[in-house]
Design a protein around this motif. Sequence first.
Motif, PDB file in Angstrom:
ATOM      1  N   ASN A 208      64.485  36.202  10.038  1.00  0.00           N
ATOM      2  CA  ASN A 208      64.835  36.318  11.459  1.00  0.00           C
ATOM      3  C   ASN A 208      66.340  36.106  11.666  1.00  0.00           C
ATOM      4  OD1 ASN A 208      64.017  36.601  14.258  1.00  0.00           O
ATOM      5  ND2 ASN A 208      64.480  34.430  14.470  1.00  0.00           N
ATOM      6  N   LYS A 209      66.932  35.175  10.916  1.00  0.00           N
ATOM      7  CA  LYS A 209      68.374  34.932  11.027  1.00  0.00           C
ATOM      8  C   LYS A 209      69.186  36.068  10.414  1.00  0.00           C
ATOM      9  CE  LYS A 209      67.806  29.910  10.910  1.00  0.00           C
ATOM     10  NZ  LYS A 209      67.997  28.670  10.108  1.00  0.00           N
ATOM     11  N   LEU A 210      68.577  36.780   9.434  1.00  0.00           N
ATOM     12  CA  LEU A 210      69.288  37.878   8.774  1.00  0.00           C
ATOM     13  C   LEU A 210      69.275  39.161   9.604  1.00  0.00           C
ATOM     14  CD1 LEU A 210      70.668  38.723   6.044  1.00  0.00           C
ATOM     15  CD2 LEU A 210      68.396  39.479   5.301  1.00  0.00           C
ATOM     16  N   MET A 211      68.340  39.278  10.539  1.00  0.00           N
ATOM     17  CA  MET A 211      68.169  40.526  11.285  1.00  0.00           C
ATOM     18  C   MET A 211      69.449  41.014  11.970  1.00  0.00           C
ATOM     19  SD  MET A 211      65.181  41.377  10.477  1.00  0.00           S
ATOM     20  CE  MET A 211      65.251  42.874  11.421  1.00  0.00           C
ATOM     21  N   PRO A 212      70.257  40.150  12.603  1.00  0.00           N
ATOM     22  CA  PRO A 212      71.491  40.662  13.229  1.00  0.00           C
ATOM     23  C   PRO A 212      72.419  41.357  12.236  1.00  0.00           C
ATOM     24  CG  PRO A 212      70.983  38.464  14.047  1.00  0.00           C
ATOM     25  CD  PRO A 212      70.037  38.722  12.920  1.00  0.00           C
ATOM     26  N   ASP A 213      72.513  40.828  11.003  1.00  0.00           N
ATOM     27  CA  ASP A 213      73.357  41.458   9.987  1.00  0.00           C
ATOM     28  C   ASP A 213      72.776  42.804   9.555  1.00  0.00           C
ATOM     29  OD1 ASP A 213      75.302  39.465   9.836  1.00  0.00           O
ATOM     30  OD2 ASP A 213      74.068  38.253   8.493  1.00  0.00           O
TER      31      ASP A 213
END
Length: 420
Positions: A208-213
């Motif tokens: 979920n934290k990687l999704m923006p990248d």
Amino acid sequence: MKRFFIILLILLLAGAWLGQLMVQDPGYVLMAYKETTVETSLWVLLLIAIVLFAVLHTVLNLITRAGVPAQRMRDWRGRRNHKIAQGKTLKGLMALSEGNWWKAQRYLTQAAERSEQPLINYLAAAKAAHEQGDASGADQLLQKAREATPKAEVAIGIVQAQIQLARGQNEPALATLLHLKRLAPKHSYVLKLLKETYVRLNDWSGLNKLMPDLKRHQVLPDEQVRRLETEAAHHLLDQSLAEQPAEADSKTRLQAVAHTWQSLPANCTHDNQLIEQYTQLMVDAGSADEAEKMLRDQLKKQWDESLVRLYGRIRSSNPHKQLETARGWAKKQDESAALELTLGRLAMQNEHWGNAISHFERSIELEPGAEACAELSRLLTHLGEGERASAVAARGFELMNGALPALPLPPAKQHAPDKD
């Protein structure tokens, strides 16, 4: 030939002229250093200077030429090593493409030892060693690659992570990829491998934290990103309640679910399936009133049949208010089978049995469904209308499983009358 005679004539004339000058006036030169003096004629001094210049020039030429064979030898060896390295690299890559791992590793390692740029050879040899199951050999070759080309840490790290993932070493691969992400935060392949590792580890929070990248650098197609977001959100919501201790009160459980919901990407909070899941989790957490309010607000923004069905399952502390809310929707959605099913359930919560029957029947009329038949059959059974309940149940069974084929059946048994 003429030029030679002209030059010879010029030299003879110049010699005759110089000779005449020397006879007319030989000149005089006196050199003194401390107590030593040297006397000579000017012409002798000039002759000595010319001879010394010639000697020095000859010596320097001899020294320079003595180094040429050694340099030529070094150049020849360099060209030979380069040619051998090229040949072994080609053989190694061909063996690698053919799946001949042992030969590929041998040729590529030998080529690396002779090559001025051995990085590619070591990386390909490490892959060949891995394919043979030689974990130690692969690690050693990767270390040699680092020593040979320290600036290629990203390329070496990617190969290492690929090998770790292939071995099933997901945690070490995650550590390797997080390190690479710090070195190259925009590297799309590093981000792609990191996504795969999070999925393997079921680390939905990390994903979920990687999704923006993944979105920012367009690592994956938009549709795949949306699916990943939805999948991660689904698992995170489930985990938020499952990870709570059994003794946690409803307020704590609700806060955990709400915190997870608020951490999701904005587009996930508009997904009806996730809204349905979130609502059900709120109910499971013992917060039916909050679930009812959230669902009511959502249905005001956007009508959705599945959410309407869920609204009828919520048992809030004020079922009368729920029923009035649903009746208000019926003024605009009078042809909704889902809303009629919900109205029937809410009527049952308020113990309006006749109204409940009417709503269930209306739902079946609009759109025959097994769920409405089951509710109606259950209610009729409890009201003592067994025969009617059985007929409705049979219809619901057909809707759920399909009609039974026409088959011969034994005659119905007649029960003997009871004896007095």
